[in-house]
Design a protein around this motif. Sequence first.
Motif, mmCIF file in Angstrom:
data_model
loop_
_atom_site.group_PDB
_atom_site.id
_atom_site.type_symbol
_atom_site.label_atom_id
_atom_site.label_comp_id
_atom_site.label_asym_id
_atom_site.label_seq_id
_atom_site.Cartn_x
_atom_site.Cartn_y
_atom_site.Cartn_z
ATOM 1 N N CYS A 123 0.806 -1.225 0.000
ATOM 2 C CA CYS A 123 0.000 0.000 0.000
ATOM 3 C C CYS A 123 0.839 1.276 0.000
ATOM 4 O O CYS A 123 0.283 2.366 -0.034
ATOM 5 C CB CYS A 123 -0.946 0.002 1.199
ATOM 6 N N SER A 124 2.158 1.148 0.039
ATOM 7 C CA SER A 124 3.078 2.302 0.016
ATOM 8 C C SER A 124 2.990 3.192 1.245
ATOM 9 O O SER A 124 3.487 4.313 1.240
ATOM 10 C CB SER A 124 2.877 3.161 -1.238
ATOM 11 N N GLU A 125 2.344 2.712 2.300
ATOM 12 C CA GLU A 125 2.258 3.498 3.528
ATOM 13 C C GLU A 125 3.470 3.192 4.411
ATOM 14 O O GLU A 125 4.035 2.101 4.349
ATOM 15 C CB GLU A 125 0.975 3.145 4.290
ATOM 16 N N PRO A 126 3.831 4.165 5.267
ATOM 17 C CA PRO A 126 4.978 3.937 6.152
ATOM 18 C C PRO A 126 4.731 2.789 7.134
ATOM 19 O O PRO A 126 3.600 2.565 7.569
ATOM 20 C CB PRO A 126 5.127 5.259 6.907
ATOM 21 N N ILE A 161 6.163 1.006 10.759
ATOM 22 C CA ILE A 161 6.971 1.212 11.958
ATOM 23 C C ILE A 161 6.964 -0.060 12.804
ATOM 24 O O ILE A 161 6.173 -0.966 12.548
ATOM 25 C CB ILE A 161 6.454 2.401 12.814
ATOM 26 N N GLU A 162 7.841 -0.094 13.803
ATOM 27 C CA GLU A 162 7.868 -1.226 14.709
ATOM 28 C C GLU A 162 7.038 -0.845 15.933
ATOM 29 O O GLU A 162 7.223 0.232 16.506
ATOM 30 C CB GLU A 162 9.323 -1.499 15.094
ATOM 31 N N ASP A 163 6.097 -1.744 16.315
ATOM 32 C CA ASP A 163 5.287 -1.419 17.500
ATOM 33 C C ASP A 163 6.004 -1.850 18.780
ATOM 34 O O ASP A 163 7.126 -2.365 18.732
ATOM 35 C CB ASP A 163 3.871 -2.017 17.383
ATOM 36 N N ALA A 164 5.337 -1.627 19.917
ATOM 37 C CA ALA A 164 5.971 -1.889 21.214
ATOM 38 C C ALA A 164 6.371 -3.354 21.385
ATOM 39 O O ALA A 164 7.302 -3.673 22.124
ATOM 40 C CB ALA A 164 5.018 -1.466 22.336
ATOM 41 N N ASP A 165 5.633 -4.259 20.689
ATOM 42 C CA ASP A 165 5.959 -5.689 20.787
ATOM 43 C C ASP A 165 6.982 -6.141 19.742
ATOM 44 O O ASP A 165 7.283 -7.329 19.643
ATOM 45 C CB ASP A 165 4.684 -6.527 20.627
ATOM 46 N N GLY A 166 7.464 -5.199 18.940
ATOM 47 C CA GLY A 166 8.464 -5.549 17.937
ATOM 48 C C GLY A 166 7.883 -6.013 16.616
ATOM 49 O O GLY A 166 8.615 -6.461 15.744
ATOM 50 N N ASN A 167 6.527 -5.896 16.476
ATOM 51 C CA ASN A 167 5.926 -6.242 15.184
ATOM 52 C C ASN A 167 6.057 -5.069 14.219
ATOM 53 O O ASN A 167 5.985 -3.913 14.638
ATOM 54 C CB ASN A 167 4.425 -6.533 15.353
ATOM 55 N N LEU A 168 6.202 -5.395 12.931
ATOM 56 C CA LEU A 168 6.163 -4.332 11.922
ATOM 57 C C LEU A 168 4.708 -4.070 11.574
ATOM 58 O O LEU A 168 3.966 -4.982 11.202
ATOM 59 C CB LEU A 168 6.955 -4.742 10.682
ATOM 60 N N VAL A 169 4.292 -2.820 11.748
ATOM 61 C CA VAL A 169 2.879 -2.454 11.569
ATOM 62 C C VAL A 169 2.768 -1.234 10.663
ATOM 63 O O VAL A 169 3.690 -0.429 10.565
ATOM 64 C CB VAL A 169 2.190 -2.152 12.923
ATOM 65 N N HIS A 170 1.582 -1.115 10.011
ATOM 66 C CA HIS A 170 1.293 0.096 9.267
ATOM 67 C C HIS A 170 1.194 1.252 10.249
ATOM 68 O O HIS A 170 0.466 1.160 11.242
ATOM 69 C CB HIS A 170 -0.040 -0.032 8.521
ATOM 70 N N TYR A 195 -0.324 4.079 9.968
ATOM 71 C CA TYR A 195 -1.607 4.799 10.039
ATOM 72 C C TYR A 195 -2.654 4.093 10.874
ATOM 73 O O TYR A 195 -3.490 4.716 11.476
ATOM 74 C CB TYR A 195 -2.141 5.115 8.643
ATOM 75 N N ASP A 196 -2.632 2.728 10.910
ATOM 76 C CA ASP A 196 -3.663 2.074 11.737
ATOM 77 C C ASP A 196 -3.126 0.933 12.603
ATOM 78 O O ASP A 196 -3.899 0.272 13.297
ATOM 79 C CB ASP A 196 -4.826 1.572 10.865
ATOM 80 N N GLY A 197 -1.831 0.739 12.575
ATOM 81 C CA GLY A 197 -1.231 -0.244 13.464
ATOM 82 C C GLY A 197 -1.464 -1.693 13.089
ATOM 83 O O GLY A 197 -1.161 -2.589 13.877
#
Length: 154
Positions: free
Chosen positions: A30-33, A35-44, A46-48
Amino acid sequence: MPDFENLRLFTLTVRYPAEAYLDRMWCTACSEPVIEDADGNLVHQYDGTILDNVEDETYNELNRDWEPEGWLSDPDDRAAWVERFGDEKFFWPKADKVYFTKGTARSRARLLESYGAKVDIVESEPVIWLTPERIQQNRIAELEAELASLRSVS
Ligand SMILES: [Zn+2]
């Protein structure tokens, strides 16, 4: 001149050095950024939502301010580059082309490698040329196969 009857095409698979990337990730779906969440998962961002397949769905963006070590430290190289491109700014040579000879693919690969990329040359099978007659023959064969399968049902 390439031999068109046995023409093979070449392309490049380029892996740029890790340090040439910005420290940011993007989702290829989807070309959206990303990030890594608090649990270390890679998430979108904009909506996690978690990315299903990290290998396939993220990429890092190349840093346009990166340059190879010792870039244009040679005065002759610098003069030649500036004369050709107008300033001293480094950019990666384009690598998304199809080459008609292995020699031209190889010379582009060597250039990219001289800046620190790792490059594989990918070679095609011989190109199959579809003349109008061949296209018609293929279509007839498809239709005959379809007809045969319809007849076998009834
Ligand atoms: Zn996405």
